[in-house]
Design a protein around this motif. Sequence first.
Motif: not given
Length: 918
Positions: A519, A536, A561, A515-516, A460, A522
């Motif tokens: 955060g 996530q 993201s 993971y992006s 992460r 997912l």
Amino acid sequence: MVQSYLRHGPTQAFGLVCSSSSNSVYDGKLAYVPALEDILVWDVKKGQMLAMWHETGHRAEVSCILRSPQKDQFAVGYADGSIRLWSASNGSVIATFNGHKKTVTALAFDEQGTRLASGSQDTDLIVWTLLRGHRDQITSIKFISATNDAPSTSNALDSVLLLTTSKDTFMKLWISPLNIAYKLLNLIFTGSGEGEVKAWSLNTEIASQGLTESDSGEINKIINPIAALPLSSKHRVSQISFHPTQSFLAVQSHDRSVEIFRIRTAEEVRKKQLRRKKRAKEKRDKQQPADVKNDDEEEPEEADETSLVALFTPHVIVRASKKIRSFDFGTGAQDGLQILTALSSNCLEVYTVPLPSKAKDPLEATRMYSVDLPGHRSDVRTLCLSSDDQLLASASNDSLKIWNMKNNCLLAICSTFLPGDRHILVGTKTGQLLVYDVASSSLIETIKAHTATLWSLHVRADGKALVTGSADKDVKFWEFEQKDSGEDSVQSGKLLTLVHLRTLKMTDDVLSVRYSPDGKFLAVALLDSTVKVFYQDTLKFFLSLYGHKLPVLGMDISSDSKLIVTCSADKNVKIWGLDFGDCHKSIFAHEESVMQVLFENDSHYFWTVGKDKMLKYWDGDKFEHIQRLEGHHGEVWALALSHHGKFVVTGSHDKSIRVWEKLDDPLFLEEEREKELEELYESGTVDALNRRDLEISSGAGEGDPKFSTAAEATGVSKQTTETLMAGERIMEALDLADGERTTFREYEDAMSRLSEDDAMRLQPPPRNPVLAAYDLEPEAYVLKVVEKVQSTALHDALLALPFGKVISLMEYLNIWAQKNRNIILVSRIIFFLLKTHHHQIVANRIMRTSLIPLRRHLRAALQRQKEVIGYNLAALQYLRRRDQADRVALFFEDEISAEKVRSRISEGKKRKRVNLVS
């Protein structure tokens, strides 16, 4: 304004000890081994690479290596049909030969190292006059020199026979068309695909001038089969070699062993035959009654196979750890034989074979050195860079290694980096997670994470958690925890461990997890070709991305993201919006499966690698293909990007790791597309021309080629991009010069028709800007262009000229011969053009007006050259005679002076004696 990008280019390649594309050469200390398109020089004792022979821009694999008798020179054949002569002292190319259309498979030097023969998959044998006679790939070439009984003439270098073998099951002996007699008595060994080694006797007593096609009966007596040499293995025989200085023969089968036979001396063979006869006589005496025995009974003559077995006795079998690709004897060892083996597992091993001894214990080969640490034994499947881009972790099926990116030296055997860059995490095929400590290169923890293959893991962005995905359909979440190493541990300080938090059950095998960067999300790629996106923190379902026809093999999310890019086995790359899950663009990216995709930091540019051996650079906003990078010789499995965007690292099935750095050179998309189209067109044109020549030379449609034994000698010709460009430059120069000469000829005609007053007012036409810039006459400019063409590519460049340009070039040849300009080049060109375009020249009456003065001027120029050479030879002979006379005179003067000194010394001693007596 046109947007420009920065170009990427290859800067270094490492991780390869040796490739299996070619044989290796060993001199007892240094090993010269192939490494895809390069040659590596290893000190096998120290396990250190001393040099890399690399030519910029050349990507064809090395297919065979041969050391010249001159020691410092190596001939190297390549998969594109080219041959390069390398200097071992400075690692540079001395000469390049282009003649074959396909992979060069065999090379041979004569004893003096002045003549090179090459064989290829295109069935041609080139001694740099082309010999055609085989109908399949040539597998071996050997020069056979004449004995000392051959007459000593100026053609001593030509007193050789050439022996070739091929996959067409034929072995052919090529006889040089010279008036030299040969007298040879040799053994020839050939290996087959059935695991059989046959011996042949070569017994020639030939005056090559007297042999014609009608003397086939005499020719067939040159090579006669003897017998087969028994082997312990029945695999395909891939290499047979004699030791260069000692009486040993080595045979390599297509497995892990090399069988070494010792050649007995004549005395040993005689004793063995006597013992064999004695045992046979004793056996007959026991079988026959006493009254039937006949003392005068003649002993039966032994078969050739018996004599061959008596001459060659098994000595030692060298068994390597993996399949042997090639071997070579080392020289200089006193206490035994040294043999280098290049293995298919990307490593080198050197074995010592003991010499024969009187002890009855069986002899065994022992491994002395091994070079295996600087490379993986199998495909590089994953790559990962540390946060500061200083360390690179590479993993394969059997090992994981860490490399220093500044000097590519090996630090340890480990896996994938965790936060802090002090630990490496490895996901295995059995579903385990292995935690390694970088400083001590030790395994500190093994975690049974999954029950099936662990395909993917991702840390992460905050560095506090980790997610793993496996073929057991589980996505597991882990948290990092530090623990004390303990007093007895080799590690110091806090150690990192993993604590399992929760599990997300999926409906199919999990191939990739991501993971992006913010955060929030997912992404999980499944075997059913879909990508599921979850929150996530709560693991609630958010989006489903479907559209790929085959499973998604890799994916990545941009640093802001906003975009997610996926790559699939269906050869496509899709760009999705992460806010609504809409597909922005689907791109056909590679010719084979796309294995991995990664975004650059702080941008929407991304990289892809695939099974088509390509690395590609893309713009995710404009959906543009920016650059294609070639260099790997196998499927590219792994990809890693610099955190600062300075370089890209790729790992491949060819076991090499390559670094591609960002350069300062700007790249424009229009220019790049035009360049790719030109390369495609040129390569297609060249392939078409060479394919046509290959079909003509192979004799298609002339009966069954399998059993055809026709052979011919022709000129060497291979069209390449360079030769086509050279031909175009010559045509452009001819057009420019012809236009200039026509313009001034018209001006002179107009001047001749006008009166003196009008002629004075008529201005001369302006000169061509190119000729004015070089300050050259038209014929001098054409000569300048022709002289710039490489000597080896000149004939192929002239083949590209249409017949109209040949007529124009003939006029300039006449002018050059008349002005005595580069007569050697003029002679080469005129002889080649006359031979190539003979029928058109004979049928064209216009050529007569240019050929008659050309013959006169060329003969006069050659006569002048002959006189100059004769004068120089006479001067050199005079200097040699004077030097010999001076050396002889000085020698006598020295002797006379020495005599004088000795006489004076003796006179002095006599005077002293007289004085003492008196």
